[in-house]
Design an enzyme around this catalytic site. Structure first.
Site, PDB file in Angstrom:
ATOM      1  N   TRP A 160       0.874  -1.007  -0.060  1.00  0.00           N
ATOM      2  CA  TRP A 160       0.034   0.011   0.067  1.00  0.00           C
ATOM      3  C   TRP A 160       0.977   1.400   0.063  1.00  0.00           C
ATOM      4  O   TRP A 160       0.196   2.532  -0.410  1.00  0.00           O
ATOM      5  CB  TRP A 160      -1.007   0.116   1.375  1.00  0.00           C
ATOM      6  CG  TRP A 160      -0.299  -0.294   2.567  1.00  0.00           C
ATOM      7  CD1 TRP A 160       0.049  -1.293   3.231  1.00  0.00           C
ATOM      8  CD2 TRP A 160       0.696   0.606   3.177  1.00  0.00           C
ATOM      9  NE1 TRP A 160       0.731  -1.191   4.261  1.00  0.00           N
ATOM     10  CE2 TRP A 160       1.328   0.084   4.439  1.00  0.00           C
ATOM     11  CE3 TRP A 160       1.011   2.083   3.116  1.00  0.00           C
ATOM     12  CZ2 TRP A 160       1.944   0.467   5.333  1.00  0.00           C
ATOM     13  CZ3 TRP A 160       1.902   2.498   3.988  1.00  0.00           C
ATOM     14  CH2 TRP A 160       2.300   1.949   5.270  1.00  0.00           C
ATOM     15  N   LYS A 184      -2.493  -8.161  -8.000  1.00  0.00           N
ATOM     16  CA  LYS A 184      -3.197  -7.962  -6.793  1.00  0.00           C
ATOM     17  C   LYS A 184      -2.618  -6.730  -6.115  1.00  0.00           C
ATOM     18  O   LYS A 184      -1.632  -6.824  -5.288  1.00  0.00           O
ATOM     19  CB  LYS A 184      -3.229  -9.029  -5.882  1.00  0.00           C
ATOM     20  CG  LYS A 184      -4.028  -8.872  -4.996  1.00  0.00           C
ATOM     21  CD  LYS A 184      -4.062  -9.948  -3.379  1.00  0.00           C
ATOM     22  CE  LYS A 184      -3.086  -9.118  -2.630  1.00  0.00           C
ATOM     23  NZ  LYS A 184      -3.409  -7.840  -1.963  1.00  0.00           N
ATOM     24  N   PRO A 185      -3.489  -5.744  -5.868  1.00  0.00           N
ATOM     25  CA  PRO A 185      -2.749  -4.634  -5.317  1.00  0.00           C
ATOM     26  C   PRO A 185      -3.138  -4.733  -3.727  1.00  0.00           C
ATOM     27  O   PRO A 185      -3.904  -5.723  -3.440  1.00  0.00           O
ATOM     28  CB  PRO A 185      -3.630  -3.338  -5.871  1.00  0.00           C
ATOM     29  CG  PRO A 185      -4.762  -3.948  -6.216  1.00  0.00           C
ATOM     30  CD  PRO A 185      -4.571  -5.199  -7.012  1.00  0.00           C
ATOM     31  N   GLY A 237       6.845  -6.063  -0.226  1.00  0.00           N
ATOM     32  CA  GLY A 237       5.933  -6.292   0.762  1.00  0.00           C
ATOM     33  C   GLY A 237       6.875  -6.793   2.050  1.00  0.00           C
ATOM     34  O   GLY A 237       7.973  -6.626   1.888  1.00  0.00           O
ATOM     35  N   SER A 238       6.273  -7.182   3.333  1.00  0.00           N
ATOM     36  CA  SER A 238       6.741  -7.641   4.380  1.00  0.00           C
ATOM     37  C   SER A 238       7.752  -8.739   4.171  1.00  0.00           C
ATOM     38  O   SER A 238       7.206  -9.707   3.290  1.00  0.00           O
ATOM     39  CB  SER A 238       5.906  -7.636   5.547  1.00  0.00           C
ATOM     40  OG  SER A 238       5.004  -8.862   5.264  1.00  0.00           O
ATOM     41  N   LEU A 260      11.453  -6.747  -0.157  1.00  0.00           N
ATOM     42  CA  LEU A 260      10.860  -7.115   1.192  1.00  0.00           C
ATOM     43  C   LEU A 260      11.295  -5.913   2.184  1.00  0.00           C
ATOM     44  O   LEU A 260      11.652  -4.740   1.787  1.00  0.00           O
ATOM     45  CB  LEU A 260      11.175  -8.312   1.717  1.00  0.00           C
ATOM     46  CG  LEU A 260      10.958  -9.592   0.936  1.00  0.00           C
ATOM     47  CD1 LEU A 260      11.589 -10.775   1.535  1.00  0.00           C
ATOM     48  CD2 LEU A 260       9.428  -9.846   0.569  1.00  0.00           C
ATOM     49  N   CYS A 293      10.291   1.359   2.182  1.00  0.00           N
ATOM     50  CA  CYS A 293      11.070   0.322   2.733  1.00  0.00           C
ATOM     51  C   CYS A 293      12.832   0.745   2.852  1.00  0.00           C
ATOM     52  O   CYS A 293      13.609   0.066   3.361  1.00  0.00           O
ATOM     53  CB  CYS A 293      11.037  -0.815   1.709  1.00  0.00           C
ATOM     54  SG  CYS A 293      11.444   0.071  -0.070  1.00  0.00           S
ATOM     55  N   GLU A 390      11.529  -2.851  11.912  1.00  0.00           N
ATOM     56  CA  GLU A 390      11.247  -1.817  11.004  1.00  0.00           C
ATOM     57  C   GLU A 390      10.295  -0.680  11.407  1.00  0.00           C
ATOM     58  O   GLU A 390       9.034  -1.339  11.522  1.00  0.00           O
ATOM     59  CB  GLU A 390      10.955  -2.256   9.613  1.00  0.00           C
ATOM     60  CG  GLU A 390      10.626  -1.368   8.467  1.00  0.00           C
ATOM     61  CD  GLU A 390      10.337  -2.032   7.196  1.00  0.00           C
ATOM     62  OE1 GLU A 390       9.699  -3.154   7.223  1.00  0.00           O
ATOM     63  OE2 GLU A 390      10.869  -1.763   6.221  1.00  0.00           O
ATOM     64  N   GLU A 467      14.946  -4.855  -9.184  1.00  0.00           N
ATOM     65  CA  GLU A 467      13.660  -4.127 -10.011  1.00  0.00           C
ATOM     66  C   GLU A 467      14.157  -2.780 -10.398  1.00  0.00           C
ATOM     67  O   GLU A 467      15.126  -2.367  -9.957  1.00  0.00           O
ATOM     68  CB  GLU A 467      12.427  -4.116  -9.155  1.00  0.00           C
ATOM     69  CG  GLU A 467      11.914  -5.112  -8.704  1.00  0.00           C
ATOM     70  CD  GLU A 467      10.513  -5.203  -8.201  1.00  0.00           C
ATOM     71  OE1 GLU A 467      10.358  -4.026  -7.311  1.00  0.00           O
ATOM     72  OE2 GLU A 467       9.495  -5.781  -8.517  1.00  0.00           O
TER      73      GLU A 467
HETATM   74  N1  LIG Z   1      11.543  -3.864  -0.698  1.00  0.00           N
HETATM   75  C1  LIG Z   1      10.772  -2.972  -1.181  1.00  0.00           C
HETATM   76  O1  LIG Z   1      10.714  -2.508  -2.578  1.00  0.00           O
HETATM   77  C2  LIG Z   1       9.610  -2.599  -0.508  1.00  0.00           C
HETATM   78  C3  LIG Z   1       8.727  -1.706  -1.113  1.00  0.00           C
HETATM   79  C4  LIG Z   1       7.312  -1.267  -0.253  1.00  0.00           C
HETATM   80  C5  LIG Z   1       7.263  -2.016   0.875  1.00  0.00           C
HETATM   81  N2  LIG Z   1       8.134  -2.909   1.669  1.00  0.00           N
HETATM   82  C6  LIG Z   1       7.973  -3.567   2.597  1.00  0.00           C
HETATM   83  O2  LIG Z   1       6.392  -3.653   2.777  1.00  0.00           O
HETATM   84  C7  LIG Z   1       5.928  -3.753   4.066  1.00  0.00           C
HETATM   85  C8  LIG Z   1       4.894  -2.799   4.358  1.00  0.00           C
HETATM   86  O3  LIG Z   1       4.086  -3.187   3.258  1.00  0.00           O
HETATM   87  P1  LIG Z   1       2.754  -3.948   3.696  1.00  0.00           P
HETATM   88  O4  LIG Z   1       2.268  -3.538   5.060  1.00  0.00           O
HETATM   89  O5  LIG Z   1       1.665  -3.718   2.479  1.00  0.00           O
HETATM   90  O6  LIG Z   1       3.118  -5.397   3.689  1.00  0.00           O
HETATM   91  P2  LIG Z   1       2.297  -6.719   3.657  1.00  0.00           P
HETATM   92  O7  LIG Z   1       3.351  -7.699   3.520  1.00  0.00           O
HETATM   93  O8  LIG Z   1       1.472  -6.748   4.885  1.00  0.00           O
HETATM   94  O9  LIG Z   1       1.299  -6.801   2.112  1.00  0.00           O
HETATM   95  C9  LIG Z   1       1.987  -6.488   1.064  1.00  0.00           C
HETATM   96  C10 LIG Z   1       1.036  -7.222  -0.044  1.00  0.00           C
HETATM   97  O10 LIG Z   1       0.865  -8.736   0.415  1.00  0.00           O
HETATM   98  C11 LIG Z   1      -0.618  -8.903   0.392  1.00  0.00           C
HETATM   99  N3  LIG Z   1      -0.614 -10.151   1.487  1.00  0.00           N
HETATM  100  C12 LIG Z   1      -0.574 -10.139   2.565  1.00  0.00           C
HETATM  101  N4  LIG Z   1      -0.729 -11.259   3.334  1.00  0.00           N
HETATM  102  C13 LIG Z   1      -0.941 -12.293   2.178  1.00  0.00           C
HETATM  103  C14 LIG Z   1      -0.935 -13.405   1.974  1.00  0.00           C
HETATM  104  N5  LIG Z   1      -0.961 -14.543   2.949  1.00  0.00           N
HETATM  105  N6  LIG Z   1      -1.013 -14.179   0.772  1.00  0.00           N
HETATM  106  C15 LIG Z   1      -0.985 -13.079  -0.245  1.00  0.00           C
HETATM  107  N7  LIG Z   1      -0.821 -12.018  -0.325  1.00  0.00           N
HETATM  108  C16 LIG Z   1      -0.659 -11.338   1.087  1.00  0.00           C
HETATM  109  C17 LIG Z   1      -1.128  -7.712   0.912  1.00  0.00           C
HETATM  110  O11 LIG Z   1      -2.347  -7.918   0.545  1.00  0.00           O
HETATM  111  C18 LIG Z   1      -0.590  -6.730   0.284  1.00  0.00           C
HETATM  112  O12 LIG Z   1      -0.905  -6.586  -1.167  1.00  0.00           O
HETATM  113  C19 LIG Z   1       7.076  -3.007   4.960  1.00  0.00           C
HETATM  114  O13 LIG Z   1       7.937  -4.175   5.460  1.00  0.00           O
HETATM  115  C20 LIG Z   1       8.146  -2.654   3.857  1.00  0.00           C
HETATM  116  O14 LIG Z   1       9.476  -2.554   4.250  1.00  0.00           O
HETATM  117  C21 LIG Z   1       9.339  -3.315   0.927  1.00  0.00           C
HETATM  118  O1  LIG Z   2       9.032   1.512  -0.271  1.00  0.00           O
HETATM  119  C1  LIG Z   2       9.543   1.117  -1.424  1.00  0.00           C
HETATM  120  C2  LIG Z   2       9.617   1.907  -2.389  1.00  0.00           C
HETATM  121  O2  LIG Z   2      10.440   1.148  -3.445  1.00  0.00           O
HETATM  122  C3  LIG Z   2      10.249   3.313  -2.382  1.00  0.00           C
HETATM  123  S1  LIG Z   2      11.090   4.151  -3.413  1.00  0.00           S
HETATM  124  O3  LIG Z   2      10.251   5.146  -3.956  1.00  0.00           O
HETATM  125  O4  LIG Z   2      11.141   3.006  -4.532  1.00  0.00           O
HETATM  126  O5  LIG Z   2      12.398   4.305  -2.987  1.00  0.00           O
END
Ligand SMILES: NC(=O)c1ccc[n+]([C@@H]2O[C@H](COP(=O)([O-])OP(=O)(O)OC[C@H]3O[C@@H](n4cnc5c(N)ncnc54)[C@H](O)[C@@H]3O)[C@@H](O)[C@H]2O)c1
Ligand SMILES: O=C[C@H](O)CS(=O)(=O)O
Length: 486
Positions: A160, A184-185, A237-238, A260, A293, A390, A467
């Site tokens: 998100w 899937k957003p 995501g996480s 992640l 992240c 984090e 990426e």
């Molecule tokens: N490395 C990167 O480029 C990057 C970028 C943005 C966010 N993040 C990380 O993401 C985390 C925050 O984002 P968040 O709260 O949306 O993460 P999240 O892992 O909770 O959710 C990310 C996505 O995964 C989906 N999801 C959650 N549980 C799932 C499951 N069991 N099966 C399938 N899909 C599932 C969610 O609906 C969402 O679309 C932080 O840890 C952040 O560091 C990393």
């Molecule tokens: O949170 C993760 C994103 O990748 C941040 S950035 O805008 O690409 O630095």
């Protein structure tokens, strides 16, 4: 005033999933509510789709693949360029939608839309540069040839915090390589993905090549990871969810890209330009209210400049303007939800209980709901939760250090390895520290390092793959070796 009435093009705000070129409800007509994180107000609903809808999107992608891969890279690029042009032309509306559902200030949202569009533009061109090899044969009767081909149907699950850019950073290379993709957003921020799908449709991206499935993460994710038609999964995501999806992808041996979690250190050496370091600290810590992240999670400041830097940082943080993302001049918006606010509060309270000093902020903001005061604390120690977790919020903990070896050890003492930053004007130290830091990305005398041309990604438990950049398309192609008898 409703969100739709604020848009120049109200048709961009969609409340349906997009599967095989058709805008659809969930099979059972259930929905998910989407709220404004600043106020909690209902913005609208999207379908709560699940297994069956996801399977249809994957099968539609499989049907669309032959024609999409048969186009030349140049033909695919022309369609992607039209999509890019439409995203730029509608950037104000896309930014307004993004701020409504994610909360970030409009200026940041507009910046994200331009950043998101840049991946479509970049990979439209990178697709033309996917080429193979003819190898020097070890025998006169054989001619070894290497070709690269699209990997196949792809799936993407995105977070998100960047509801546009984290999608195009996957869709761009997939489409350019000749792959269809199902996205899937995040439940909290689906409207940005759907608005981009509207523009992709208008650009002429064929039905089935791009689908957006909203709804039940577990059900959708299980189908994406379990369906053998899907050959690649890209997840942002996480780390916890990334581990789960990686395990779910194993039985069908999918290629995975994982972007992640992080725990970024920001090191200020005694020879740093302190004003530049403060500017970099603000940029790397408070962007998106600390919800990126690559946001700094730990500030390490050499004892010789600790008091001066910390004073300057506190003064700069006091100048930040907290408020609605749509309000003029606002630089810090709300956090995404109550759980995010509670986590920041828990980190502050834990640090205070373990001896930290609150220099600025430290409590929920008077605006209430998703708002938390931009915070700086001094006297941080490694037994505090904020050192290993984090925070993902507007909290800047400052640790002291006394020498280079010590601070490198501190900085690397985490299972994460996404981004790190440091400020120094000693060229020998710059190379020594850059070599010693165990991170995928290192900002040197800058707090901002993300762009479409650079390989974005981490090591250790911050993920797999890269990426953006010319490397970002590699995970969307496979190598085929042809052995031609002369
Ligand atoms: N490395 C990167 O480029 C990057 C970028 C943005 C966010 N993040 C990380 O993401 C985390 C925050 O984002 P968040 O709260 O949306 O993460 P999240 O892992 O909770 O959710 C990310 C996505 O995964 C989906 N999801 C959650 N549980 C799932 C499951 N069991 N099966 C399938 N899909 C599932 C969610 O609906 C969402 O679309 C932080 O840890 C952040 O560091 C990393
Ligand atoms: O949170 C993760 C994103 O990748 C941040 S950035 O805008 O690409 O630095």
């Amino acid at each position: 005033m409703s969100l739709q009435s604020e848009l120049n093009d109200p048709a961009l705000l969609r409340h349906h999933g997009f599967i095989d070129g058709a805008w659809q409800d969930a099979d059972d007509h259930t929905t998910l509510a989407v709220h404004d994180p600043a106020s909690g107000a209902l913005l609208g609903t999207v379908p709560r789709m699940g297994t069956a809808e996801t399977r249809r999107a994957i099968e539609a992608a499989q049907r669309a693949w032959p024609a999409w891969r048969a186009k030349t890279a140049k033909e695919r690029a022309a369609l992607m360029r039209r999509w890019f042009d439409l995203m730029i032309a509608h950037a104000d509306d896309l930014a307004r939608i993004l701020t409504a559902e994610q909360g970030k200030p409009l200026a940041e949202a507009k910046g994200e839309i331009v950043y998101a569009a840049s991946f479509i533009e970049w990979f439209a061109e990178e697709g033309k540069r996917v080429s193979g090899d003819t190898l020097a044969s070890p025998s006169a009767d054989k001619r070894p040839i290497v070709v690269k081909e699209p990997i196949g149907v792809c799936a993407a699950i995105t977070p998100w915090n960047f509801p546009a850019a984290m999608i195009t950073r996957k869709v761009g290379p997939a489409l350019a390589a000749g792959c269809p993709i199902v996205v899937k957003p995040a439940e909290a921020t689906p409207f940005s993905a759907l608005a981009m799908a509207v523009l992709a449709e208008r650009a002429g991206i064929p039905a089935g090549v791009l689908s957006v499935v909203t709804g039940d993460p577990q059900a959708i994710g299980a189908e994406m990871t379990g369906n053998p038609i899907v050959r690649k999964l890209s997840f942002t995501g996480s780390t916890a969810v990334g581990r789960l999806l990686m395990a779910q992808s194993a039985p069908t041996v999918k290629k995975v890209t994982l972007e992640l979690g992080g725990n970024a250190p920001f090191i200020v050496f005694e020879d740093a330009d302190l004003d530049a370091a403060v500017a970099g600290a603000i940029a790397s810590k408070y962007r998106n209210s600390g919800q990126t992240c690559v946001c700094t999670n730990r500030f390490y400041v050499h004892e010789a400049v600790h008091d001066a830097f910390t004073r300057k940082l506190a003064d700069a943080v006091r100048e930040l303007k907290v408020g609605l993302g749509t309000a003029p001049g606002v630089t810090v918006g709300p956090l995404i939800d109550a759980a995010a606010v509670s986590k920041v509060e828990r980190h502050v309270d834990d640090a205070r209980a373990k001896g930290a000093t609150i220099l600025v902020g430290g409590t929920r903001h008077a605006l209430g709901h998703g708002f938390f005061e931009p915070t700086v604390i001094a006297g941080a120690t490694h037994d505090m939760a904020l050192a290993s977790e984090e925070t993902f919020g507007p909290l800047a903990p400052v640790f002291r250090f006394s020498n280079d070896d010590e601070v490198v050890q501190f900085a690397n003492a985490t299972e994460f390895g996404l981004a790190a930053y440091f400020y120094s004007r000693d060229v020998g130290r710059i190379w020594r520290i850059a070599d010693a830091l165990e991170y995928g990305m290192v900002g040197i005398n800058t707090g901002l390092l993300s762009n479409e041309v650079a390989p974005f990604g981490g090591i250790k438990q911050s993920g797999l793959g890269r990426e953006g950049s010319r490397y970002g398309i590699d995970d969307y192609v496979v190598i085929k070796y042809l052995c031609l008898a002369a």
